[in-house]
Write an enzyme that holds these catalytic residues in place. Structure first.
Site, PDB file in Angstrom:
ATOM      1  N   ARG A   7       0.834  -1.203   0.000  1.00  0.00           N
ATOM      2  CA  ARG A   7       0.000   0.000   0.000  1.00  0.00           C
ATOM      3  C   ARG A   7       0.867   1.251   0.000  1.00  0.00           C
ATOM      4  NH1 ARG A   7      -3.608   2.924   4.490  1.00  0.00           N
ATOM      5  NH2 ARG A   7      -4.730   4.300   3.075  1.00  0.00           N
ATOM      6  N   HIS A   8       0.369   2.280  -0.658  1.00  0.00           N
ATOM      7  CA  HIS A   8       1.083   3.556  -0.755  1.00  0.00           C
ATOM      8  C   HIS A   8       1.274   4.228   0.609  1.00  0.00           C
ATOM      9  CE1 HIS A   8      -2.601   5.813   0.044  1.00  0.00           C
ATOM     10  NE2 HIS A   8      -3.212   4.948  -0.760  1.00  0.00           N
ATOM     11  N   ARG A  57      -0.157   8.820  -5.741  1.00  0.00           N
ATOM     12  CA  ARG A  57       0.282   8.371  -4.423  1.00  0.00           C
ATOM     13  C   ARG A  57       0.965   7.011  -4.501  1.00  0.00           C
ATOM     14  NH1 ARG A  57      -5.336   8.584  -4.579  1.00  0.00           N
ATOM     15  NH2 ARG A  57      -6.576   6.752  -3.950  1.00  0.00           N
ATOM     16  N   GLU A  77      -7.653   2.432  -6.684  1.00  0.00           N
ATOM     17  CA  GLU A  77      -8.576   2.208  -5.578  1.00  0.00           C
ATOM     18  C   GLU A  77     -10.002   2.083  -6.115  1.00  0.00           C
ATOM     19  OE1 GLU A  77      -9.504   0.914  -3.007  1.00  0.00           O
ATOM     20  OE2 GLU A  77      -8.526   2.105  -1.441  1.00  0.00           O
ATOM     21  N   HIS A 148      -3.686   0.189  -3.405  1.00  0.00           N
ATOM     22  CA  HIS A 148      -4.500   0.875  -2.403  1.00  0.00           C
ATOM     23  C   HIS A 148      -5.131  -0.145  -1.460  1.00  0.00           C
ATOM     24  CE1 HIS A 148      -4.354   4.399  -5.164  1.00  0.00           C
ATOM     25  NE2 HIS A 148      -4.345   3.432  -6.070  1.00  0.00           N
TER      26      HIS A 148
END
Length: 233
Positions: A7-8, A57, A77, A148
């Site tokens: 995940r970012h 992101r 996402e 995401h």
């Protein structure tokens, strides 16, 4: 094969507790530092391929790896439509029926956007295409998806063959943490979930151990892009 879902790092909207979806806020300074601290650990795993969501992101997080990266919109996402940009309280006020259903664990199309099942189908198609390319080339080869929270959860449920109504049982990934799936005889297995290094208050790596939480000086882990405050119960 191994599939690592990373995940970012934290964004300005994560910090404010706003739903993101397909919106494109940048990493904040903490998120940049998180990516810089965790990237060397993932790079040391020698991934054969890194694929990132095309939202910035994720692209900024992936760039910290200093490796070639493919960008693919299928790792975005979940599309939250009219929920995007709202806080949890604002979404509950404007979309009360959807909010109640979502909190009950139902896979509803919030704000005219997508369902988690649809997210899993697009991300799963990408994974199928990569495997059809013959990647990874080694039985224990590693593919990294930079993505995401909601997308990671959906893909985990999909590859494990679980029905969507059970996917919410997977806790959300905190920023810059990962889940690791291994393909074994009989299918994929979830080897690690919400894993990551123990970070100091200045976001340096403290030793080499893994931890389920961050040090108090860094604050509580921020929820996923689609869950800034809570999990459905």
């Amino acid at each position: 094969m191994r599939l690592l879902l990373w995940r970012h790092g934290r964004t300005t909207w994560n910090e404010a507790g706003r739903f993101q979806g397909h919106a494109d806020p940048p990493l904040d300074q903490t998120g940049q530092a998180q990516a810089a601290a965790v990237a060397p650990l993932i790079r040391a795993m020698n991934p054969e391929l890194v694929v990132s969501s095309d939202l910035r992101r994720c692209r900024a997080t992936a760039a910290a790896l200093e490796l070639p990266v493919r960008a693919d919109a299928r790792l975005r996402e979940i599309d939250l439509g009219g929920w995007s940009g709202l806080t949890g309280a604002e979404a509950a006020s404007r979309f009360p029926d959807e909010d109640r259903a979502w909190r009950a664990g139902q896979d509803v199309r919030r704000g005219g956007g997508e369902t988690y099942l649809e997210v899993a189908e697009r991300a799963g198609t990408l994974l199928d295409e990569i495997r059809a390319e013959g990647l990874p080339t080694r039985p224990d080869g590693l593919i990294v998806f930079v993505l995401h929270g909601g997308t990671a959860r959906s893909l985990i449920g999909h590859v494990l063959g679980l029905p969507p109504e059970l996917w919410w049982h997977f806790g959300p990934l905190a920023n810059c943490r990962w889940s690791l799936l291994r393909l074994a005889e009989g299918g994929f297995r979830l080897s690690e979930h919400n894993a990551g290094p123990l970070l100091t208050g200045k976001l340096g790596v403290a030793g080499s151990g893994l931890s389920e939480s961050l040090l108090p000086s860094q604050g509580a882990p921020t929820g996923s892009d689609t869950e800034p405050v809570h999990l459905p119960r």
